[in-house]
Design an enzyme around this catalytic site. Structure first.
Site, PDB file in Angstrom:
ATOM      1  N   ASN A 105      -4.386  -7.896  -6.130  1.00  0.00           N
ATOM      2  CA  ASN A 105      -3.211  -7.748  -5.256  1.00  0.00           C
ATOM      3  C   ASN A 105      -3.243  -8.813  -4.170  1.00  0.00           C
ATOM      4  OD1 ASN A 105      -2.894  -5.472  -6.758  1.00  0.00           O
ATOM      5  ND2 ASN A 105      -3.676  -4.082  -5.199  1.00  0.00           N
ATOM      6  N   ASP A 106      -4.409  -8.953  -3.568  1.00  0.00           N
ATOM      7  CA  ASP A 106      -4.527  -9.976  -2.526  1.00  0.00           C
ATOM      8  C   ASP A 106      -4.780 -11.351  -3.123  1.00  0.00           C
ATOM      9  OD1 ASP A 106      -4.090  -8.814   0.045  1.00  0.00           O
ATOM     10  OD2 ASP A 106      -5.852  -7.580  -0.319  1.00  0.00           O
ATOM     11  N   ARG A 155     -10.446   3.513  -1.403  1.00  0.00           N
ATOM     12  CA  ARG A 155      -9.887   2.826  -0.223  1.00  0.00           C
ATOM     13  C   ARG A 155     -10.127   3.704   1.005  1.00  0.00           C
ATOM     14  NH1 ARG A 155      -5.609   1.265  -4.162  1.00  0.00           N
ATOM     15  NH2 ARG A 155      -5.375  -0.999  -4.048  1.00  0.00           N
ATOM     16  N   ARG A 173     -15.426   1.378  -0.952  1.00  0.00           N
ATOM     17  CA  ARG A 173     -15.139   0.116  -0.270  1.00  0.00           C
ATOM     18  C   ARG A 173     -15.158   0.370   1.228  1.00  0.00           C
ATOM     19  NH1 ARG A 173      -9.509  -2.901  -1.162  1.00  0.00           N
ATOM     20  NH2 ARG A 173      -8.691  -1.199   0.092  1.00  0.00           N
ATOM     21  N   HIS A 186       0.815  -1.212   0.000  1.00  0.00           N
ATOM     22  CA  HIS A 186       0.000   0.000   0.000  1.00  0.00           C
ATOM     23  C   HIS A 186       0.851   1.265   0.000  1.00  0.00           C
ATOM     24  CE1 HIS A 186      -3.084  -2.959   0.903  1.00  0.00           C
ATOM     25  NE2 HIS A 186      -3.817  -2.147   0.175  1.00  0.00           N
ATOM     26  N   ARG A 191       2.604 -10.046  -0.589  1.00  0.00           N
ATOM     27  CA  ARG A 191       2.673  -8.987  -1.601  1.00  0.00           C
ATOM     28  C   ARG A 191       3.660  -7.885  -1.239  1.00  0.00           C
ATOM     29  NH1 ARG A 191      -3.296  -6.165  -1.044  1.00  0.00           N
ATOM     30  NH2 ARG A 191      -2.346  -4.268  -1.818  1.00  0.00           N
ATOM     31  N   GLU A 204     -10.990 -11.710  -3.569  1.00  0.00           N
ATOM     32  CA  GLU A 204      -9.536 -11.645  -3.369  1.00  0.00           C
ATOM     33  C   GLU A 204      -9.017 -12.773  -2.490  1.00  0.00           C
ATOM     34  OE1 GLU A 204      -8.605  -7.682  -1.912  1.00  0.00           O
ATOM     35  OE2 GLU A 204     -10.432  -7.566  -0.760  1.00  0.00           O
ATOM     36  N   CYS A 213      -9.901  -4.542  -9.787  1.00  0.00           N
ATOM     37  CA  CYS A 213      -9.348  -3.276  -9.295  1.00  0.00           C
ATOM     38  C   CYS A 213      -7.978  -3.439  -8.637  1.00  0.00           C
ATOM     39  CB  CYS A 213     -10.320  -2.599  -8.332  1.00  0.00           C
ATOM     40  SG  CYS A 213     -10.659  -3.564  -6.861  1.00  0.00           S
TER      41      CYS A 213
HETATM   42  C1  PEP Z   1      -6.506  -5.832  -4.032  1.00  0.00           C
HETATM   43  O1  PEP Z   1      -6.263  -6.578  -3.091  1.00  0.00           O
HETATM   44  O2  PEP Z   1      -6.246  -6.104  -5.217  1.00  0.00           O
HETATM   45  C2  PEP Z   1      -7.122  -4.520  -3.803  1.00  0.00           C
HETATM   46  C3  PEP Z   1      -7.528  -3.765  -4.799  1.00  0.00           C
HETATM   47  O3  PEP Z   1      -7.236  -4.075  -2.526  1.00  0.00           O
HETATM   48  P1  PEP Z   1      -5.993  -3.582  -1.641  1.00  0.00           P
HETATM   49  O4  PEP Z   1      -4.817  -3.385  -2.560  1.00  0.00           O
HETATM   50  O5  PEP Z   1      -6.402  -2.309  -0.994  1.00  0.00           O
HETATM   51  O6  PEP Z   1      -5.792  -4.680  -0.678  1.00  0.00           O
HETATM   52 MG    MG Z   2      -7.134  -6.265  -1.150  1.00  0.00          MG
END
Ligand code: PEP
Ligand code: MG
Length: 580
Positions: A456-457, A298, A334, A191, A467, A433, A504
């Protein structure tokens, strides 16, 4: 001249002087003192507390001037803790009776506080211990003569290098004075990296040992495109970096020509390209880059750097300002996705051995139903002013969706009872995710209005690769066949139930992946504003039919490297070359 390599975490090139932040914890040794040194130690303690107070006061006024009043709560709480007489009297008593130095006494006082806080029933109050820890850490650093500011706040332009730089740190920097960020740990989808891109700051992460090896003030070039840091460059290298910077900025400005053009393929298929946003100021930049609304807001960033959760009224105001900034486009909000690498001041996340698998996201919200409903009511209240969608993060199964939706219904009833209007048909979606949600996608699709895949997750949990771990970044593979099969399954489940599928995660903003995601049938991609134009440009060159063939072709390969080679052979990505 020396070149360090790391991860290209946020694009752009910057040159300037290095400012190293030592974020390692203070080492405190405890040692016995003779009885005639007691008053000297007590005086040292009092002086350190006063110095810390002055530091905090000056940090507070500096932050108020440069970044506004929004993030000052945490400093105010720290000042309150510092002003508490008991802190000084307990530590002084330990110095007197235990005949130990002031640092040791302060550490022992902290242990006592920890024990007392651990017995408090209310989880929120119990977790306030993290503020006490931060304050005591500051006092200890002040005693050791260390620089105690968490972040430099002078007016020079600088490039920050730190072992670690948290999302909360990112939100506190003075954006007018920081040119770039270098960290020793962290990956592209951490992040911190996402925020660096949102703030348009070049960043290179995972540069091992840089804070120990380099002196403060040395000139460096940070290249967030190649992931390199050049130290003490010679004239020729400096000039060539300058040219590269100018070229990058030229391409960026040329890409703006695509902003007003529709996001459609050559054969007329429309795909929604929306933006991921973290702070309300990003709304304007999103529209400038041709985004058609927000696919992921977010909201947890709004909950950071403050001791108390924002109340309903404040949330309404902030969501509304985001909504106004992107009107008339839709805003996908979200609900709180704290935990993992997004730590909130008011919560003690330290007890978790595996934060990424711990109390985070929807689990956290469901464990605090009143706070959760507060957020839901705030979102519902802005739904009357423009199109709003609600999205729940990290759903692992049906119970969570049903419980979250039941709380949403309660929130609606509460608003109705108070005579407050809202859009009763507000759309409710979930993030996919967690691998369990992929497996259950067909069932989950019947319960909600849309899916948005958080790659991402999803990649992290599918491949069991942290990650944020720079050591394993080569194994974090969006094109891994297991990930691609999951994506295909998610889209099929969504479309089977007649709902749209979006994506996303950071994968959405990578132009190379666009034909695959389009060909798999995704209806919407949401990404950092800085990626929209590149992706749109590729989209406008594709046809849906060819993208579907490319996507299908990916499934003939059994490794991520093979898929990547195949994709590169199928499309040309040179953005600059096709600018008219
Ligand atoms: C993800 O996990 O891809 C996502 C968009 O949420 P975050 O990156 O905030 O965990
Ligand atoms: Mg996520």
């Amino acid at each position: 001249m020396q070149i360090f390599s790391g991860i290209a975490a946020s694009p752009g090139i910057a040159m300037g002087r290095l400012c190293i932040i030592d974020r390692h914890h203070t080492v405190v040794s405890e040692y016995p003192i003779p009885s005639d040194a007691v008053s000297h130690e007590i005086a040292r303690l009092a002086r350190a507390i006063e110095d810390t107070r002055l530091e905090l006061e000056s940090l507070k006024s500096h932050l108020a001037e440069t970044n506004g009043e929004d993030h000052l709560f945490f400093i105010e709480t720290h000042l309150m803790i510092l002003a508490d007489e008991r802190l000084v009297s307990e530590a002084s008593e330990i110095i007197r009776t235990g005949l130990i130095n002031a640092e040791g006494a302060l550490r022992r006082t902290l242990h006592r506080y920890r024990e007392t806080f651990a017995r408090i029933d209310d989880p929120y109050l119990r977790e306030r211990i993290s503020d006490v820890e931060t304050v005591i850490e500051r006092v200890l650093r002040s005693m050791n003569g260390d620089v105690a500011e968490p972040l430099p706040q002078n007016d020079d332009l600088m490039i920050i290098a730190a072992h670690d730089f948290t999302p909360a740190d990112m939100l506190q920097i003075n954006r007018n004075h920081v040119l770039a960020i270098i960290t020793e740990i962290g990956g592209r989808t951490s992040h911190t990296a996402i925020l660096a891109r949102a703030l348009d700051l070049p960043a290179v992460m995972g540069v091992e040992g840089i804070t120990d090896l380099l002196p403060d003030g040395i000139v460096v070039i940070v290249d967030g495109l190649s992931g390199t840091v050049t130290v003490d460059p010679d004239q020729e290298t400096f000039q060539s970096a300058l040219r590269r910077k100018q070229h990058y900025e030229y391409v960026e400005s040329e890409l703006l020509k695509f902003a007003p053009l529709p996001a459609v393929t050559r054969d007329g298929h429309q795909m929604h390209l929306r933006g991921n946003v973290e702070i309300p100021e990003e709304g304007a930049s999103l529209l400038e880059h041709g985004g058609s609304g927000v696919g992921l807001y977010r909201t947890e960033m709004l909950f950071m750097n403050r001791p108390f959760m924002p109340d309903e009224e404040e949330q309404v105001q902030i969501y509304r300002s985001m909504q106004l900034a992107i009107a008339p486009h839709p805003l996908t909000i979200r609900t709180l996705d704290a935990g993992g690498d997004k730590l909130l001041e008011g919560m003690d996340h330290s007890a978790e051995a595996n934060p990424a698998l711990g109390a985070r996201a929807i689990r956290l919200s469901l464990s605090m139903p009143e706070e959760f409903k507060k957020q839901l009511r705030a979102i519902l209240r802005v739904s009357v002013d423009g199109p709003v969608r609600i999205m729940f993060p990290m759903i692992s199964g049906m119970e969570e969706v049903r419980t979250a939706k039941a709380l949403l219904e309660e929130a609606k009833r509460e608003l109705t009872a108070s005579g407050i209007s809202f859009d009763s048909t507000v759309q409710v979606g979930i993030m996919i995710e967690i691998p369990a949600a992929v497996t259950l996608a067909d069932l989950l699709a019947r319960e909600v209005d849309f899916f948005s895949v958080g790659t991402n997750d999803l990649i992290q949990y599918t491949l069991a690769i942290d990650r944020s771990n720079e050591q394993l970044s080569h194994m974090y593979q969006p094109l891994h066949p297991a990930v691609l099969r999951s994506l295909r399954r998610i889209v099929q489940a969504a479309h089977g139930a007649g709902i749209p599928a979006g994506l996303c995660g950071e994968m959405a903003g990578e132009p190379l992946y666009l034909p695959v995601l389009l060909g798999l049938g995704f209806d919407e991609l949401s990404m950092g504003a800085g990626s929209i134009l590149r992706v749109k440009q590729i989209l406008r060159r594709c046809t849906l039919e060819r993208a579907a063939r490319i996507a299908e072709g990916c499934f003939a390969f059994s490794t991520a490297a093979e898929v990547e080679m195949y994709l590169k052979s199928q499309i040309t990505l040179d953005v600059a070359e096709s600018i008219d």
